[in-house]
Design an enzyme around this catalytic site. Structure first.
Site: not given
Length: 413
Positions: A28-29
């Protein structure tokens, strides 16, 4: 894990629709190069672009997103922290003034131990570090860390974005919602992590020869319940690694070593706030020497079959052993100690060349699991045992076993 995977796929799908210049950091990054999409000097354009990306991600997966913009990785990451929660921060001007007011502990790579050393010298903000030379910082933190902190405190970061790179490791890590109450729960959770890691490695067709356990332990002075619900709060980070005798992607092999590493760390399960397992030194399966044909294994079985038959919990009759295995499969949760006993029995059978008995018992266990409609945890245990048997056949008999045929249709109901 499947929900995480689906959300992560949609997250990155939105990003690559904006630009192919995406560096993956985690599920998620990510870092994006946007200078080819907008003029960095036009801050209104930058703000509009970032807001649009955040809204598109929210529409795709229903999650809020924080974002930061800077001239390099360091400033972009720190700007993201400033944009939390659910906001954005653009730091393309007055960077020196911004950095001076930032806590040293916010710099990437500065953990609790390093922060304590600097605090002891009355160094709290990045601005405080401007009066020190690189040599001064190296004397406090060591040569490599001293140079990094010296550069970072001045906004210097020469790291480039990498859009394509050879995978060196593969991992599974969860740092949210971890609340364990016993050693048994810890072992079950580690088994689930290793099972997920096995699936990812099989999908990528890789094996690895190093295993690293990553751990977040609640700091002694930290609250039991942090401000963020079920978050990890303030933690001490620890990691420990081991090198495998031979490259593997087997859940049972990974779990065996991970349990050894967690034992060496001597942590109380209730204080654990994050766990991760990483396998490194990866090799593609295509580069691993293929096992010898099955016929050779069967020939060797003929030589060893009559040399004896090991017992299982004092039993040697196949019918009684099946009854005992059926009782085991009827339990709600597979305990690690029971799994180890079953796996050890199969390994002893293979050393005596009893491959047909092993295959028959595996099919029997599969039948019981399917009949009882066992959940994913039991399926992971069965798949782990299958891989252990396959590895043992290769090692002891220089052959192989068609585990895919045995595993057919073994999946959670």
């Amino acid at each position: 894990f499947s929900l995480y995977q689906e959300a992560s796929y949609d997250f990155y799908r939105v990003l690559v629709q904006k630009t192919p210049s995406v560096e993956v950091v985690s599920c998620d990054e990510a870092f994006l190069e946007i200078s080819d999409l907008v003029d960095p000097l036009e801050l209104a354009q930058v703000d509009s672009l970032v807001l649009g990306i955040r809204l598109d991600i929210h529409d795709a997966i229903g999650c809020t997103v924080s974002a930061g913009v800077g001239p390099n990785k360091l400033i972009a990451r720190m700007a993201t922290r400033a944009g939390k929660p659910n906001g954005q921060f653009v730091c393309l001007s007055n960077i020196d003034d911004y950095l001076k007011s930032q806590p040293i502990s916010d710099l990437p790579g500065v953990g609790r131990s390093m922060a304590r050393k600097l605090t002891a010298k009355d160094l709290h903000l990045c601005g405080d570090l401007l009066r020190l030379s690189q040599g001064d910082l190296s004397a406090i933190l060591g040569a490599k860390s001293g140079q990094t902190v010296f550069n970072f405190s001045r906004g210097i970061d020469h790291r480039e974005l990498h859009f394509k790179h050879e995978r060196k490791s593969i991992s599974v890590e969860i740092n949210y919602g971890i609340r364990l109450s016993s050693q048994e729960e810890l072992e079950i959770f580690l088994g689930q992590l290793c099972g997920e890691l096995e699936q990812r490695m099989v999908k990528e067709r890789v094996v690895g020869s190093s295993v690293t356990l990553k751990l977040k332990e609640r700091a002694p002075d930290a609250a039991v319940d942090p401000v963020k619900y079920m978050g990890h709060g303030i933690c001490d980070n620890a990691s420990k690694s081991v090198t495998l005798a031979s490259a593997s992607n087997s859940m049972s092999v990974l779990l065996k070593h991970v349990l050894g590493l967690i034992g060496e760390l001597s942590v109380t399960p209730s204080d654990i706030r994050g766990l991760g397992v990483q396998v490194g030194k990866l090799r593609e399966l295509s580069t691993v020497t293929a096992p010898a044909p099955v016929q050779k294994a069967l020939t060797m079985c003929t030589l060893f079959t009559h040399s004896g038959k090991p017992d299982f919990q004092g039993l040697t009759e196949e019918g009684k052993i099946r009854d005992l295995l059926e009782q085991w499969c009827d339990t709600e949760v597979p305990l690690l100690c029971d799994i180890e006993k079953v796996n050890e029995y199969f390994e002893r059978l293979l050393k005596y060349g009893n491959i047909s008995l092993v295959e028959g018992l595996l099919r029997f266990i599969r039948k019981v699991i399917l009949r009882n409609e066992k959940d994913e945890e039991w399926c992971d245990v069965f798949n782990g045992t299958l891989h252990l048997v396959q590895t043992s056949i290769r090692r002891e008999l220089n052959g192989t076993l068609d585990i895919e045929q045995i595993r057919s249709n073994i999946s959670p109901p």
